[in-house]
Design a protein around this motif. Structure first.
Motif, PDB file in Angstrom:
ATOM      1  N   PRO A  34      51.979 -62.256  23.822  1.00 48.79           N
ATOM      2  CA  PRO A  34      51.109 -62.693  24.933  1.00 48.79           C
ATOM      3  C   PRO A  34      51.764 -63.730  25.831  1.00 48.79           C
ATOM      4  O   PRO A  34      52.700 -64.426  25.441  1.00 48.79           O
ATOM      5  N   THR A  35      51.214 -63.864  27.035  1.00 48.78           N
ATOM      6  CA  THR A  35      51.801 -64.725  28.061  1.00 48.78           C
ATOM      7  C   THR A  35      51.957 -66.168  27.614  1.00 48.78           C
ATOM      8  O   THR A  35      52.984 -66.801  27.852  1.00 48.78           O
ATOM      9  N   ASN A  36      50.927 -66.719  26.935  1.00 50.40           N
ATOM     10  CA  ASN A  36      50.945 -68.150  26.631  1.00 50.40           C
ATOM     11  C   ASN A  36      51.925 -68.534  25.532  1.00 50.40           C
ATOM     12  O   ASN A  36      52.160 -69.717  25.296  1.00 50.40           O
ATOM     13  N   VAL A  37      52.513 -67.541  24.830  1.00 51.64           N
ATOM     14  CA  VAL A  37      53.567 -67.846  23.845  1.00 51.64           C
ATOM     15  C   VAL A  37      54.779 -66.936  24.033  1.00 51.64           C
ATOM     16  O   VAL A  37      55.661 -66.872  23.175  1.00 51.64           O
ATOM     17  N   LYS A  95      45.496 -72.852  24.659  1.00 52.26           N
ATOM     18  CA  LYS A  95      46.512 -72.571  25.677  1.00 52.26           C
ATOM     19  C   LYS A  95      47.865 -72.245  25.052  1.00 52.26           C
ATOM     20  O   LYS A  95      48.743 -71.711  25.708  1.00 52.26           O
ATOM     21  N   PHE A  96      48.027 -72.580  23.767  1.00 48.29           N
ATOM     22  CA  PHE A  96      49.308 -72.334  23.104  1.00 48.29           C
ATOM     23  C   PHE A  96      49.047 -71.924  21.640  1.00 48.29           C
ATOM     24  O   PHE A  96      49.273 -72.686  20.712  1.00 48.29           O
ATOM     25  N   TRP A 153      51.671 -67.274  34.384  1.00 44.16           N
ATOM     26  CA  TRP A 153      51.615 -68.414  33.464  1.00 44.16           C
ATOM     27  C   TRP A 153      50.515 -69.378  33.880  1.00 44.16           C
ATOM     28  O   TRP A 153      49.769 -69.903  33.043  1.00 44.16           O
ATOM     29  N   LEU A 154      50.378 -69.632  35.182  1.00 46.54           N
ATOM     30  CA  LEU A 154      49.347 -70.550  35.669  1.00 46.54           C
ATOM     31  C   LEU A 154      47.951 -70.067  35.287  1.00 46.54           C
ATOM     32  O   LEU A 154      47.098 -70.859  34.858  1.00 46.54           O
ATOM     33  N   LEU A 155      47.712 -68.768  35.416  1.00 46.06           N
ATOM     34  CA  LEU A 155      46.404 -68.217  35.038  1.00 46.06           C
ATOM     35  C   LEU A 155      46.161 -68.339  33.541  1.00 46.06           C
ATOM     36  O   LEU A 155      45.043 -68.613  33.106  1.00 46.06           O
ATOM     37  N   SER A 156      47.228 -68.165  32.742  1.00 42.77           N
ATOM     38  CA  SER A 156      47.069 -68.278  31.279  1.00 42.77           C
ATOM     39  C   SER A 156      46.778 -69.709  30.857  1.00 42.77           C
ATOM     40  O   SER A 156      46.248 -69.945  29.765  1.00 42.77           O
ATOM     41  N   SER A 198      48.039 -60.595  28.139  1.00 44.01           N
ATOM     42  CA  SER A 198      47.772 -61.974  28.522  1.00 44.01           C
ATOM     43  C   SER A 198      47.324 -62.815  27.336  1.00 44.01           C
ATOM     44  O   SER A 198      47.532 -64.021  27.311  1.00 44.01           O
ATOM     45  N   THR A 199      46.694 -62.163  26.348  1.00 48.82           N
ATOM     46  CA  THR A 199      46.147 -62.886  25.203  1.00 48.82           C
ATOM     47  C   THR A 199      46.670 -62.285  23.903  1.00 48.82           C
ATOM     48  O   THR A 199      47.206 -61.167  23.874  1.00 48.82           O
ATOM     49  N   LEU A 200      46.467 -63.013  22.818  1.00 47.95           N
ATOM     50  CA  LEU A 200      46.874 -62.528  21.495  1.00 47.95           C
ATOM     51  C   LEU A 200      46.111 -61.267  21.115  1.00 47.95           C
ATOM     52  O   LEU A 200      46.667 -60.347  20.506  1.00 47.95           O
TER      53      LEU A 200
END
Length: 551
Positions: free
Chosen positions: A460-463, A335-336, A287-290, A524-526
């Protein structure tokens, strides 16, 4: 060495999963963290079903002033003359026969009319020593609708709290929201134990479930992000088993501690210590990296490596940071990116929500209908909880062997067939019906395990936490319908089974519309999430090959 394109590392060539394999996939610190984050699951597992015992009706009968004495019990020799019976043979809780002849023995058969029936007075005789909010707040007979409202209000709190917790976990960190929401849930739960009226009890119950409902999904995602793909299934299976054990422990505590205040205090007081998670457990490095918090992510990775007596060179850490930095740049996402995710993955989210609704409906619907069967309600509840454990272990074998989609399809279809079969089994074959329902519940438990895992892998990680929570929120509509299914049986005996089996079969076949995530890394990403399941991408994925080589 990471592969290079145009002077940049390939975005799939040096991820956190590769680093986790190198430093130890499940070392001492990771094991300790898993033990710690399983504690909130154990303490939180009872909240969704607490109303089954906390707000249950206490078995009682009218007090008969003509016959009852201060030491009278629920069953007396004259009771059949004074109180009518329900269709199932139990004594009526709220009505009595009218006393007609004062000159006769007041407790004889001739002293009561068998047709005129009147409502009880305010005095009642109880069968057991059990204390629920029913006899604590004097909720009996015409007021018993309030008891049914407890489960409804609990689900309203969950309906609000699950997406709220998921959103905050994606915005402000898994660890932070786990600690804060867990602590607030415990505080409001303890406060509820000291309430002296029904509506204050309901208010604190709403808050308790609002804060506590997202705990499991946050812990699940945190545990999933902490280990490499090879061990994610093991870690998440452990957490799900802990949840089933927690519900079984709740049934055991409720059986021997018959006061609702004491039962809740046993779970809520230890949960107050969750606030210390802010200082004890590390944040998810993934999460920190995202979020672009590279320095904090590097410190977490170094801490994990040190606990496993491994060292990571500075160039290795730089490559890890650059890989994620370029992923975020290439994806051109914020980021979101929740709005973009709904636009691009709309039908995937819709299908996921439908599967969640079905699983939650069957999970809680079978719980309610099984507990209402004959026998001891505490033993029934523990049996239904324990049957989940083999259901949780089954996906451990099927998910890697047959993939996520086929596992979800198989368990949902098996559940639908077992429940549908009960429609054709005669009522005299009681144990056959019970066996089929238990097999159906075990299959639902297995399906739920796959679905939790699946939902965490396709976004993805950020959502990830937000969408897992959103799907779970929609699933809560199923838990609102579940308590009403016994009412359906009054109109048609097989109506609940028909509803459950139809939903299970439909969701089972719709599982084929999901992309297969077996043997893939967490997106990690969409952009990466959108490409999941595309065969060419999977075959070309250098990271998977690197993971296999290292491990």
């Amino acid at each position: 060495m990471p592969q290079v394109e145009d002077g940049r590392p390939r975005t799939d060539s040096f991820s956190l999963d590769v680093v986790l394999v190198r430093i130890g996939q499940f070392g001492k610190l990771q094991i300790l963290i898993y033990i710690l984050i399983c504690i909130p699951i154990l303490l939180n597992s009872f909240q969704a079903v607490s109303y089954i015992f906390v707000a249950s009706t206490v078995v009682h009968r009218c007090q008969i002033p003509e016959c009852d004495k201060p030491n009278s019990t629920y069953q007396e020799s004259w009771i059949d003359f004074a109180i009518p019976k329900k269709l199932n043979g139990d004594l009526d809780n709220c009505r009595r026969y009218v006393s007609v002849n004062k000159n006769l023995d007041p407790c004889s058969a001739d002293a009561f009319h068998q047709s005129p029936i009147e409502e009880c007075g305010t005095d009642l005789i109880f069968r057991d020593k059990e204390v629920t909010i029913s006899n604590d707040f004097d909720i009996f007979c015409s007021d018993e609708w309030k008891l049914a409202m407890v489960g409804t209000i609990n689900n309203v709190g969950m309906f609000i709290g699950i997406p709220l917790g998921g959103y905050f976990a994606d915005r402000y960190g898994r660890k932070n929201i786990l600690a804060i929401f867990g602590f607030l849930s415990a505080v409001t739960g303890v406060a509820q134990c000291f309430t002296t009226d029904f509506f204050t009890f309901m208010f604190f119950g709403l808050l308790t479930n609002l804060f506590g409902s997202s705990i499991y999904s946050i812990v699940f995602v945190l545990g999933l992000e902490m280990v490499s793909p090879k061990l994610q299934l093991i870690g998440c299976t452990i957490m799900t088993i802990v949840y089933a054990i927690g519900q079984t422990v709740f049934g055991l505590v409720a059986k021997y501690f018959l006061n609702w205040r004491l039962i809740q205090m046993i779970f809520f007081i230890p949960a107050l210590f969750q606030i210390f998670f802010l200082f004890i457990i590390p944040e998810s490095a993934r999460w920190l990296l995202s979020q672009g918090e590279e320095d904090r992510a590097v410190k977490v990775v170094q801490k994990l490596a040190k606990s496993n007596n491994r060292k990571l060179s500075q160039p290795t850490l730089d490559k890890l940071v650059l890989t994620y930095r370029y992923k975020l740049e290439e994806s051109n996402e914020g980021k979101f990116p929740i709005k973009e995710t709904f636009q691009i993955l709309f039908w995937r989210i819709v299908n996921c929500c439908l599967c969640w609704f079905t699983n939650v409906l069957l999970y809680y619907g079978l719980n309610v209908n099984m507990v209402l069967l004959g026998g001891n309600k505490y033993d029934n509840f523990m049996l239904v909880s324990l049957i989940e454990i083999p259901g949780i272990l089954l996906p451990f074998w099927t998910m890697n062997r047959f993939g996520r989609r086929y596992s979800l399809f198989g368990f949902m279809i098996l559940s639908g067939i077992c429940i549908a079969a009960t429609v054709f089994v005669r009522s005299e074959l009681f144990y056959v019906q019970v066996a089929l329902l238990l097999l159906g519940k075990m299959s639902v438990g297995a399906s739920f395990q796959v679905l939790y895992f699946f939902t965490s892998e396709i976004f993805p990680t950020n959502v990830r936490n937000s969408l897992l929570s959103f799907c779970s929120m929609v699933g809560r509509l199923g838990s609102m319908v579940a308590p009403q299914t016994p009412v359906m049986a009054k109109y048609h005996e097989s109506a609940p089974a028909i509803l459950f089996s139809a939903c299970a079969l439909l969701s089972g076949f719709l599982a084929f519309l999901f992309p297969e995530t077996n043997d893939t890394v967490l997106p990690s990403t969409l952009k990466e999430a959108e490409k999941i399941g595309q065969k060419k991408e999977l075959e070309a994925d250098a990271e998977i090959q690197l993971l296999k080589t290292i491990s």
